[in-house]
Design a protein around this motif. Structure first.
Motif, mmCIF file in Angstrom:
data_model
loop_
_atom_site.group_PDB
_atom_site.id
_atom_site.type_symbol
_atom_site.label_atom_id
_atom_site.label_comp_id
_atom_site.label_asym_id
_atom_site.label_seq_id
_atom_site.Cartn_x
_atom_site.Cartn_y
_atom_site.Cartn_z
ATOM 1 N N PRO A 119 0.808 -1.232 0.000
ATOM 2 C CA PRO A 119 0.000 0.000 0.000
ATOM 3 C C PRO A 119 0.836 1.275 0.000
ATOM 4 O O PRO A 119 0.520 2.229 -0.718
ATOM 5 N N LEU A 120 1.898 1.302 0.804
ATOM 6 C CA LEU A 120 2.775 2.471 0.826
ATOM 7 C C LEU A 120 3.493 2.646 -0.504
ATOM 8 O O LEU A 120 3.647 3.764 -1.008
ATOM 9 N N LEU A 121 3.926 1.540 -1.069
ATOM 10 C CA LEU A 121 4.634 1.569 -2.350
ATOM 11 C C LEU A 121 3.724 2.072 -3.463
ATOM 12 O O LEU A 121 4.135 2.889 -4.307
ATOM 13 N N LEU A 122 2.480 1.620 -3.451
ATOM 14 C CA LEU A 122 1.518 2.049 -4.458
ATOM 15 C C LEU A 122 1.192 3.525 -4.315
ATOM 16 O O LEU A 122 1.092 4.253 -5.313
ATOM 17 N N GLN A 123 1.027 3.993 -3.086
ATOM 18 C CA GLN A 123 0.733 5.411 -2.871
ATOM 19 C C GLN A 123 1.861 6.296 -3.383
ATOM 20 O O GLN A 123 1.638 7.337 -4.007
ATOM 21 N N HIS A 124 3.084 5.860 -3.154
ATOM 22 C CA HIS A 124 4.225 6.636 -3.653
ATOM 23 C C HIS A 124 4.247 6.645 -5.182
ATOM 24 O O HIS A 124 4.510 7.690 -5.798
ATOM 25 N N ALA A 125 3.974 5.496 -5.783
ATOM 26 C CA ALA A 125 3.963 5.425 -7.248
ATOM 27 C C ALA A 125 2.910 6.354 -7.836
ATOM 28 O O ALA A 125 3.103 6.921 -8.921
ATOM 29 N N GLN A 126 1.802 6.525 -7.147
ATOM 30 C CA GLN A 126 0.728 7.401 -7.630
ATOM 31 C C GLN A 126 1.097 8.877 -7.475
ATOM 32 O O GLN A 126 0.676 9.712 -8.274
ATOM 33 N N ASN A 127 1.886 9.208 -6.462
ATOM 34 C CA ASN A 127 2.289 10.599 -6.238
ATOM 35 C C ASN A 127 3.466 11.009 -7.124
ATOM 36 O O ASN A 127 3.643 12.195 -7.426
ATOM 37 N N TRP A 128 4.269 10.043 -7.517
ATOM 38 C CA TRP A 128 5.532 10.336 -8.193
ATOM 39 C C TRP A 128 5.397 11.135 -9.498
ATOM 40 O O TRP A 128 6.218 12.042 -9.740
ATOM 41 N N PRO A 129 4.443 10.844 -10.400
ATOM 42 C CA PRO A 129 4.412 11.581 -11.672
ATOM 43 C C PRO A 129 4.403 13.099 -11.519
ATOM 44 O O PRO A 129 5.080 13.806 -12.287
ATOM 45 N N ASN A 130 3.674 13.635 -10.559
ATOM 46 C CA ASN A 130 3.652 15.083 -10.371
ATOM 47 C C ASN A 130 5.024 15.605 -9.946
ATOM 48 O O ASN A 130 5.469 16.678 -10.393
ATOM 49 N N ASP A 131 5.705 14.857 -9.091
ATOM 50 C CA ASP A 131 7.047 15.270 -8.677
ATOM 51 C C ASP A 131 8.021 15.218 -9.850
ATOM 52 O O ASP A 131 8.871 16.092 -10.011
ATOM 53 N N ALA A 132 7.899 14.198 -10.684
ATOM 54 C CA ALA A 132 8.846 13.996 -11.787
ATOM 55 C C ALA A 132 8.677 15.033 -12.886
ATOM 56 O O ALA A 132 9.661 15.486 -13.479
ATOM 57 N N LEU A 133 7.435 15.421 -13.163
ATOM 58 C CA LEU A 133 7.185 16.332 -14.286
ATOM 59 C C LEU A 133 7.634 17.761 -13.992
ATOM 60 O O LEU A 133 8.010 18.499 -14.914
ATOM 61 N N ASN A 134 7.582 18.181 -12.753
ATOM 62 C CA ASN A 134 8.014 19.544 -12.422
ATOM 63 C C ASN A 134 7.322 20.602 -13.255
ATOM 64 O O ASN A 134 7.922 21.571 -13.699
ATOM 65 N N GLY A 135 6.033 20.399 -13.521
ATOM 66 C CA GLY A 135 5.237 21.439 -14.155
ATOM 67 C C GLY A 135 5.156 21.410 -15.664
ATOM 68 O O GLY A 135 4.230 21.972 -16.240
ATOM 69 N N SER A 136 6.115 20.805 -16.353
ATOM 70 C CA SER A 136 6.060 20.780 -17.813
ATOM 71 C C SER A 136 6.819 19.573 -18.344
ATOM 72 O O SER A 136 7.768 19.094 -17.716
ATOM 73 N N ASP A 137 6.392 19.093 -19.518
ATOM 74 C CA ASP A 137 6.997 17.899 -20.101
ATOM 75 C C ASP A 137 8.068 18.265 -21.126
ATOM 76 O O ASP A 137 8.285 19.440 -21.429
ATOM 77 N N LEU A 138 8.708 17.251 -21.690
ATOM 78 C CA LEU A 138 9.819 17.463 -22.616
ATOM 79 C C LEU A 138 9.391 18.229 -23.867
ATOM 80 O O LEU A 138 10.082 19.162 -24.295
ATOM 81 N N ALA A 139 8.282 17.838 -24.474
ATOM 82 C CA ALA A 139 7.858 18.501 -25.713
ATOM 83 C C ALA A 139 7.597 19.982 -25.483
ATOM 84 O O ALA A 139 7.986 20.839 -26.302
#
Length: 392
Positions: free
Chosen positions: A362-382
């Motif tokens: 459960p903790l691992l899944l919650q982190h995986a769900q939160n991670w995309p927002n942290d990784a993108l930092n507001g804008s994508d590569l394109a």
């Protein structure tokens, strides 16, 4: 010498090195630039047969074809199609531009420097700290031309990560309806998967840990399904099959104890995304599937491509440091150990890590769900790439 006027299109050149990784990244980028920014994109690819695995409708014998707004050219030496200079030329992952293209760039530079296409080298993704300082740096060529090195990355100072603008919303909608995964499994010919079963996708390089992991899962009380396409992963599991790997076909199913291994058909990129969204755990390799596993918001192992002097382990450690930064210490240590031991083929340690993580799912899944927002930092590569070209 007659100077041909530069057009507004972009050219992306891709030399396929690792079957699906290089072309996977460039195809996603080309599609996104065309769909979201209405850019006319010419994608030049030297191996259309490998490309066909992720774009089944592609005809590898045609020199030019068009899909979802992208012109796909067969890159031969010399080029069969005449090169028209555009606004941007991208050499993906340090591939060498064709002589005709370099000659055109030099001619443009001599006669009309303001008409020279913006020349970019799209680099491999890395979470290492030096990326921020090297991103977008120019390199003056001997001919006087300038080439910029564009580094994808996980910080605001880097080139960002490939992520279509609607992808996260699509994934959330898909995962909100449990029936979507079962409809996908049915469409792929996967039988016997029920609610409560554990489902793992496997797309890795050869690794001795895989056999031991499968043997461990055979004895588990929870039914587990491993979904794997024909390819390098299967080679490591040969002893589990009643026939040589070469004789296995999509749709085949091998059951031993609590474990069922399903042989997947090759799919296009959208279906692969959906597969990652539908599994409980994903084991992925390279760069493209590695990043798509992160957007899937599910736990994963990254099997990174081996490099000389174990430099790949440095890249792995840099990513894990960033990925686990906000995790409780115990979970951080376990994720680090699982990925590192898997990549070093330390069998007993990897199986122990896997077992210990099951209670922390459960903790691992919650982190995986939160991670995309942290990784993108507001804008994508394109988005960052288009902004760089506009202001370059």
């Amino acid at each position: 010498m007659v100077l041909e006027k530069r057009s507004a299109h972009w050219d992306i050149f891709c030399a396929v090195v690792d079957n699906y990784g290089d072309i996977g990244v460039t195809w996603r980028l080309a599609k996104q630039l065309a769909a979201e920014y209405q850019i006319e994109v010419n994608l030049w690819v030297d191996d259309l047969f490998s490309f066909q695995h992720i774009l089944p409708d592609l005809d590898p014998n045609l020199s030019l074809q068009r899909y979802v707004g992208v012109n796909i050219y067969q890159w031969k030496q010399p080029l069969e199609a005449k090169y028209r200079p555009g606004h941007v030329v991208i050499e993906a992952f340090a591939c060498e531009l064709p002589n005709e293209v370099k000659q055109s760039l030099n001619e443009q530079h001599q006669l009309a420097p303001s008409q020279v296409p913006i020349w970019l080298n799209l680099e491999y993704l890395s979470a290492e700290s030096w990326v921020d300082g090297c991103h977008a740096l120019p390199s003056l060529q001997s001919t006087g031309l300038k080439k910029h090195f564009y580094f994808p990355g996980f910080t605001q100072k880097s080139g960002g990560l490939i992520c279509e603008s609607s992808l996260i919303e699509q994934r959330e909608s898909w995962q909100a309806n449990p029936q979507n995964r079962f409809k996908l499994f049915d469409s792929l010919g996967l039988k016997g998967i029920e609610t409560g079963h554990q489902v793992i996708s496997l797309f890795s390089y050869e690794n001795s840990v895989l056999l031991s992991l499968c043997q461990y899962l055979q004895q588990n009380s929870r039914p587990t399904h491993i979904l794997v396409p024909k390819g390098r992963s299967l080679t490591s599991l040969q002893s589990l099959f009643p026939a040589p790997v070469e004789e296995l076909a999509a749709g085949d199913r091998i059951q031993q104890g609590s474990l069922t291994i399903h042989i997947l058909p090759m799919t296009d990129q959208q279906a692969y995304d959906q597969l990652l969204w539908s599994c409980d755990f994903n084991i992925v390799r390279g760069e493209d599937s590695f990043l798509r596993a992160q957007w899937a918001a599910k736990p994963f192992i990254w099997h990174i491509y081996p490099q000389d002097e174990d430099y790949h382990l440095v890249k792995l450690a840099a990513f894990l440091e960033r990925y686990t930064e906000k995790l409780p210490p115990m979970l951080k240590v376990l994720i680090d150990a699982l990925n590192t031991n898997f990549n070093q083929e330390l069998t007993s340690e990897t199986i122990r890590n896997w077992h210990e993580l099951q209670d922390l799912t459960p903790l691992l899944l919650q982190h995986a769900q939160n991670w995309p927002n942290d990784a993108l930092n507001g804008s994508d590569l394109a988005e960052r790439l288009v902004h760089f070209v506009k202001n370059g």
